[in-house]
Design an enzyme around this catalytic site. Structure first.
Site: not given
Lengths: 439, 273
Positions: A59, A108, A125, A198, A200, A202
């Site tokens: 990504c 690089h 990662q 909650g 969700g 998080m």
């Protein structure tokens, strides 16, 4: 870099884009799937003449590494390739790919593997993603002796960076900082009970990190029962309604709040009552919500530790600062590994290898002649030298001929050169000679 | 053997200073998980300290606990032993920087002012009275270690409450661990002090020497009472966190003041004068 892509068939080039040069929408559009990577590698080999190629596509970056490509302009070729596969013409959108030749291309890749080029400095990662890239290259026929060695060196560099420096130390996300704080306050989490308020993203992330840290007892209080149950199932936890929070609060040692409620969900009187039932055992309240879920007045209670996103941001900022301080140490390791790789890579040049190969035999012959000279009559010396020379030439003829052909045999030839250097200790002797000269 | 005493008297504070420096170095680094120099140096100092006290014991014919400086030296040794026990049990080495300098300070005072063989005092002759003194020394040392952990707890507690996440925050063990170390060391100290009091009272009754009205005994009972109450409050009344720590610090402060008071203001068989 727009000049001839590869005057030297050994030269490893890098062409790509990353989070520093391109916005998210471009990077998103150019992430290559496994099959697309395979196709791209094939095209690089067939149409660009690359001997070896690998592609790192995440990504945050899409980068092509290629050795021996014979096209005039590799960045342009890669731009066209991406347009062909993903339907996006970077040039037309005013974006350019960066390009490096050796040793900058090597440097690089090592920087990328060490996490120095990541959005979050020192993130671990990327090393796994680099490993995946070589696996894909192997499957697609893009790997060879140089890419294999290069990736080994990159991963070794990354490992050294992580073990010899603090580049990976400290939490760099709010949720991870929250878990870090939990272990700092409460120690081992195995016997601690967690209440997640909650259900969700998080909360999910918090549960995952807490589980990794050893927590095993979870209760989830949420309005969306289905989502809460799905979350609870992953941790053998139980689900309660938000209204039941005052009932379950006394039993929790860690409370993570991440609802989208417009106001507070846990009030100070509820915390005070819970502490009485808990006999003042420490209670950690981690408020990851905006607006806050927990009444700030609860922080004043003894043995209650209440921390919101601002507090966690302080921990994250400090971690990042510490990681930045480690960068010079990582750079030093990196340069050492780049030099090591480049020394090996340059050793694969054919002519010096053939010369060193022949010299190693001739040196042995000369040494033995000198050692045994005293055993023969002076008039026999020249015959002896001629005999020795003849034996050495006969022994060397076949291998030298095959070695000379290695320059035209691509990766197979490079492997042969590498094997000869290793078998006859050529690298070791050259290093000893270099050290001697340096002294 | 006699020539060893002045040599070891000088060497001991140096060894403790080196151990303190090693712990300080490990504390200053962000990651000292592999750094074992501090614990090794401290163990070496403890070994030499045991040799020192043994040599003096052999030469003097009794436990070297006849003067306040002897007492300090013994306290330093037992603090080191208690600390090493806590360190190996909890696996936490970053608190050594706060404990070992105290041991060094105690030993350097003892070495500077008490470096002579002391005459044989009568009360120390019976073995089981020596045991009373030993258990008292160990008990006081455990309370001292407990007090240090209590202070570290309070400092870390305040930092966390105030969202101050400094180097101190990063290097300290978990808050709960500090609390437990405080409680465990105080618990050990209380047990040893109980034994010391029992042995002492028993000796008074048997030997006829001394008196149960000795102020030191009553002050020690006061200290014992404070610690006993603080541990009871911790386990039964839910006194956790700062409240429990403050209580144990009151106990330790009372202990320090009682020692000073006994030596300065009271003439009793417990006094070193």
């Amino acid at each position: 870099m727009t000049s001839k892509a590869s005057a030297d068939p050994l030269d490893f080039l890098c062409v790509g884009l990353n989070h520093e040069t391109s916005p998210l929408e471009i990077r998103d559009a150019l992430v290559l799937s496994e099959s697309e990577v395979g196709r791209a590698i094939q095209v690089l080999r067939e149409r660009a003449g690359a001997e070896e190629a690998l592609i790192l596509s995440t990504c945050n970056r899409t980068e092509v590494y290629a050795r021996g490509a014979s096209v005039a302009d590799l960045p342009l070729f890669v731009n066209d390739l991406l347009r062909e596969i993903k339907g996006m013409d970077l040039g037309a959108r005013g974006h350019r790919l960066y390009a490096f030749r050796e040793p900058d291309s090597v440097r690089h890749l090592f920087r990328v593997a060490c996490g120095l080029n990541s959005q979050v400095l020192g993130e671990p990662q990327i090393a796994g993603q680099v490993k995946d890239a070589i696996t894909l290259a192997e499957r697609s026929g893009g790997s060879g002796p140089v890419t294999e060695r290069l990736l080994d060196a990159a991963l070794r560099c990354a490992k050294r960076a992580r073990t010899e420096t603090g580049i990976g130390r400290g939490p760099v996300s709010s949720v991870y900082a929250a878990v870090n704080l939990a272990t700092k306050v409460l120690g081992h989490l195995a016997d601690k009970r967690v209440l997640l308020v909650g259900s969700g993203e998080m909360s999910e992330l918090a549960m995952s990190h807490l589980k990794d840290a050893g927590a095993a007892q979870f209760t989830i209080a949420a309005r969306n029962r289905a989502r809460a149950e799905s979350l609870a199932a992953r941790a053998a936890g139980r689900v309660v309604s938000l209204e039941a929070i005052p009932v379950v609060l006394p039993g929790a040692d860690i409370v993570v709040c991440a609802t989208s409620a417009p106001g507070t969900v846990i009030e100070e009187p509820a915390v005070r009552a819970a502490m009485k039932i808990r006999r003042n055992r420490p209670l950690l309240l981690l408020d990851l919500a905006v607006p806050r879920d927990v009444d700030p007045a609860a922080a004043r209670l003894p043995n209650v530790f209440l921390h919101d996103l601002d507090a966690l941001a302080v921990i994250v900022a400090q971690s990042l600062e510490q990681r930045r301080a480690e960068v010079p140490k990582v750079e030093a390791i990196l340069e050492e590994e780049v030099r090591r790789f480049m020394r090996w890579h340059r050793s694969l040049e054919l002519k010096p290898t053939v010369t060193a190969f022949r010299s190693s035999f001739e040196r042995i012959a000369q040494e033995e002649l000198e050692r045994h000279r005293g055993r023969f009559r002076p008039e026999d010396q020249s015959a002896l030298e001629a005999l020795t020379r003849g034996i050495v030439q006969k022994l060397l003829h076949g291998p030298t001929t095959r070695l000379n052909r290695s320059g035209e045999e691509g990766s197979t030839g490079l492997r042969r050169i590498d094997a000869v250097r290793e078998l006859f200790g050529i690298d070791r002797r050259e290093e000893d000679d270099e050290d001697r000269d340096a002294r | 053997m006699q020539s060893l005493v002045p040599l070891l008297t000088t060497v001991l504070p140096v060894l403790y200073a080196l151990a303190a420096a090693a712990y300080a170095r490990a504390y200053a680094r962000e990651d000292s998980s592999g750094d074992r120099l501090g614990p090794l140096a401290l163990r070496a100092a403890v070994l030499v300290h045991i040799v020192y006290l043994s040599v003096r014991g052999v030469l003097e014919g009794h436990l070297p606990l006849a003067s306040v400086y002897d007492f300090l030296s013994a306290t330093g040794l037992s603090m080191a032993v208690v600390y090493l026990w806590v360190e190996s049990r909890e696996g936490i080495r970053t608190t050594g920087v706060f404990v070992v300098p105290f041991i060094f300070l105690i030993q350097i005072i003892s070495s500077a002012y008490g470096n002579r063989l002391s005459p044989e005092p009568v009360p120390l002759r019976p073995f089981w009275f020596e045991l009373h003194t030993l258990t008292a020394v160990l008990g006081y040392s455990a309370f001292a270690v407990s007090a240090i952990y209590g202070i570290l707890f309070l400092l870390l507690y305040r930092d966390i409450k105030a969202n101050r996440f400094s180097h101190f925050f990063r290097r300290m063990p978990p808050l709960e661990a500090l609390g437990q170390m405080n409680v465990r060391a105080a618990g050990g100290g209380l047990l040893l002090l109980t034994l010391a009091i029992a042995l002492g009272v028993g000796w008074i009754q048997r030997s006829g020497t001394g008196s149960l009205t000795d102020p030191k005994i009553w002050l020690t009972l006061l200290v014992w009472g404070i610690f006993a109450f603080s541990l009871l409050a911790y386990h039964r009344f839910g006194w956790r966190g700062p409240r429990a720590i403050y209580m144990s610090l009151v106990g330790f402060t009372t202990l320090l003041l009682s020692r000073v008071a006994v030596d300065l203001f009271f003439h009793s068989f417990h006094s070193f004068r």
